[in-house]
Design a protein around this motif. Sequence first.
Motif, PDB file in Angstrom:
ATOM      1  N   ILE A   1     -23.759 -16.257  12.388  1.00 27.51           N
ATOM      2  CA  ILE A   1     -22.870 -16.990  13.302  1.00 27.51           C
ATOM      3  C   ILE A   1     -21.832 -17.770  12.517  1.00 27.51           C
ATOM      4  CG2 ILE A   1     -22.789 -18.880  14.973  1.00 27.51           C
ATOM      5  CD1 ILE A   1     -25.593 -17.962  15.914  1.00 27.51           C
ATOM      6  N   PHE A   2     -22.278 -18.566  11.543  1.00 29.10           N
ATOM      7  CA  PHE A   2     -21.358 -19.409  10.781  1.00 29.10           C
ATOM      8  C   PHE A   2     -20.399 -18.571   9.923  1.00 29.10           C
ATOM      9  CE2 PHE A   2     -25.012 -22.616  11.026  1.00 29.10           C
ATOM     10  CZ  PHE A   2     -24.498 -23.166  12.199  1.00 29.10           C
ATOM     11  N   THR A   3     -20.909 -17.456   9.385  1.00 28.42           N
ATOM     12  CA  THR A   3     -20.048 -16.568   8.597  1.00 28.42           C
ATOM     13  C   THR A   3     -18.952 -15.967   9.468  1.00 28.42           C
ATOM     14  OG1 THR A   3     -21.930 -15.997   7.178  1.00 28.42           O
ATOM     15  CG2 THR A   3     -20.024 -14.546   7.085  1.00 28.42           C
ATOM     16  N   GLY A   4     -19.307 -15.552  10.684  1.00 26.75           N
ATOM     17  CA  GLY A   4     -18.318 -14.988  11.599  1.00 26.75           C
ATOM     18  C   GLY A   4     -17.265 -15.995  12.005  1.00 26.75           C
ATOM     19  N   ILE A   5     -17.675 -17.236  12.268  1.00 23.11           N
ATOM     20  CA  ILE A   5     -16.705 -18.288  12.637  1.00 23.11           C
ATOM     21  C   ILE A   5     -15.758 -18.564  11.479  1.00 23.11           C
ATOM     22  CG2 ILE A   5     -16.475 -20.726  13.231  1.00 23.11           C
ATOM     23  CD1 ILE A   5     -19.138 -20.465  14.762  1.00 23.11           C
ATOM     24  N   ALA A   6     -16.311 -18.656  10.258  1.00 23.45           N
ATOM     25  CA  ALA A   6     -15.464 -18.917   9.080  1.00 23.45           C
ATOM     26  C   ALA A   6     -14.444 -17.800   8.873  1.00 23.45           C
ATOM     27  CB  ALA A   6     -16.343 -19.067   7.843  1.00 23.45           C
ATOM     28  N   ALA A   7     -14.840 -16.565   9.164  1.00 26.59           N
ATOM     29  CA  ALA A   7     -13.948 -15.417   8.966  1.00 26.59           C
ATOM     30  C   ALA A   7     -12.687 -15.510   9.816  1.00 26.59           C
ATOM     31  CB  ALA A   7     -14.691 -14.120   9.278  1.00 26.59           C
TER      32      ALA A   7
ATOM     33  N   ILE B   1     -19.857 -13.956  19.118  1.00 24.50           N
ATOM     34  CA  ILE B   1     -20.521 -14.973  18.296  1.00 24.50           C
ATOM     35  C   ILE B   1     -21.101 -16.071  19.181  1.00 24.50           C
ATOM     36  CG2 ILE B   1     -20.136 -16.762  16.549  1.00 24.50           C
ATOM     37  CD1 ILE B   1     -18.022 -14.902  15.302  1.00 24.50           C
ATOM     38  N   ALA B   2     -20.332 -16.446  20.224  1.00 24.51           N
ATOM     39  CA  ALA B   2     -20.819 -17.466  21.162  1.00 24.51           C
ATOM     40  C   ALA B   2     -22.060 -16.975  21.900  1.00 24.51           C
ATOM     41  CB  ALA B   2     -19.709 -17.824  22.155  1.00 24.51           C
ATOM     42  N   ALA B   3     -22.080 -15.678  22.254  1.00 19.60           N
ATOM     43  CA  ALA B   3     -23.243 -15.102  22.946  1.00 19.60           C
ATOM     44  C   ALA B   3     -24.477 -15.134  22.054  1.00 19.60           C
ATOM     45  CB  ALA B   3     -22.928 -13.673  23.379  1.00 19.60           C
ATOM     46  N   VAL B   4     -24.291 -14.840  20.768  1.00 20.65           N
ATOM     47  CA  VAL B   4     -25.413 -14.887  19.827  1.00 20.65           C
ATOM     48  C   VAL B   4     -25.903 -16.326  19.664  1.00 20.65           C
ATOM     49  CG1 VAL B   4     -26.112 -14.490  17.436  1.00 20.65           C
ATOM     50  CG2 VAL B   4     -24.674 -12.825  18.588  1.00 20.65           C
ATOM     51  N   LEU B   5     -24.964 -17.275  19.639  1.00 19.85           N
ATOM     52  CA  LEU B   5     -25.340 -18.687  19.519  1.00 19.85           C
ATOM     53  C   LEU B   5     -26.170 -19.136  20.719  1.00 19.85           C
ATOM     54  CD1 LEU B   5     -25.108 -21.344  17.973  1.00 19.85           C
ATOM     55  CD2 LEU B   5     -22.964 -21.794  19.187  1.00 19.85           C
ATOM     56  N   LEU B   6     -25.729 -18.744  21.920  1.00 21.17           N
ATOM     57  CA  LEU B   6     -26.500 -19.075  23.124  1.00 21.17           C
ATOM     58  C   LEU B   6     -27.862 -18.381  23.097  1.00 21.17           C
ATOM     59  CD1 LEU B   6     -23.733 -18.879  25.887  1.00 21.17           C
ATOM     60  CD2 LEU B   6     -24.859 -20.939  25.003  1.00 21.17           C
TER      61      LEU B   6
END
Length: 391
Positions: free
Chosen positions: A17-23, A60-65
């Motif tokens: 999740i964090f890697t995808g957001i940083a990308a 990414i938001a769906a995975v976070l939820l």
Amino acid sequence: MKFFFKPESGKAAYPGIFTGIAALFMNFIILKENRVVEGTGYSLFSSTPFWLPVAILLLIAAVLLNSFLKLSPGKQIINYIAGCLILSLTLTALVLSAFVLAIDQYAYGRISMSGGAWMLFLSSYLLMNSGKRENIPSLLKLLPWLIITAFALSGTMKDLGIFKEFGNEKKRFYEELGRHLYLSLRSVFQALIIGIPLGILAWKREKSRASVFAIINSLQTIPSLALFGILIPPLAWLSFRFPELRELGFKGVGQTPAIIALTLYALLPVTRNTFTSLSIIENRLLDAGRGMGMTTSQLFWKVELPIGLPIILGGVRIALVQTTGNTTVAALIGAGGLGFFVFRGLEQAAPDLILMGVIPIILLVILLDKVVGLLIKLLTPKGLELLYDSM
């Protein structure tokens, strides 16, 4: 379904999740007018249609939820599918960026992947591996490979730098791929011929054990490039002193020193696993064989070797993976292989050319590892699996 606001229940997905957001906040691609210029970096938002980074962000938001849900196999499958979708969208973004940035206006224009693209690939990988692999259906495990293959063969990624390099070096690429496989497989085969008898010798004769492993272990401490260099003078002298050897390809540089060095490096896992496979066999199994009237030779071929074969093949697996990687360095002494593109890319400051050598090597290592792993599984009877678990 009951909800739990406990991040620790889904913490395995957090790195992805964090890697995808940083990308999303990094340069996604670099637009170059030709191979040697530095180029201009563009983010995912500025190089692709707006809906594409938004779709990745929603995934990414769906995975976070999903990470707040109670841990279950279904949850892991959702993360896996999300990783596959991010992989597909990342490859789509690389295709669409060429149209958005109008790369056709440059005669030798190309697009190279930047940090954001690699981070998205990493994010998809982390998400796909955020749960237990056994919870993922077998057919679903093929999905990432099908996605990559479909994009690679579609011809839509022709403006990507690595594909331009491949187009320019296609004939040479297949030649070097063949050399790489030849060097790796021949070296491992020779290591088998030498290593298995050495492992048996170390197992049967305790006095020889220390000497055998001392020599083989010491070879592992020599850096690969140094070992290639050490072999050049004596081999060059031999080829000069005996012209008939030179006619057979026995020279100070080229494939001969590479094969010798790679064989020496592959000896340790083969010898060690052969010794281990024979050492762990319990006396009760041997006593049962003797009680049936088996001779020493029959015990070896019908009891000891069949029981130890999966472990020996495990050593072959390690040697094959290790040797395929080490063969890259052999290009420095004229042996050829995919390392040719790696080092030529370094000389010319051409990252795409480096990737054209590195990525196939990685794929080869994965493929060979999976093939030998499957072979081990096929050759290991269910009864032996239970026996190993009890040891």
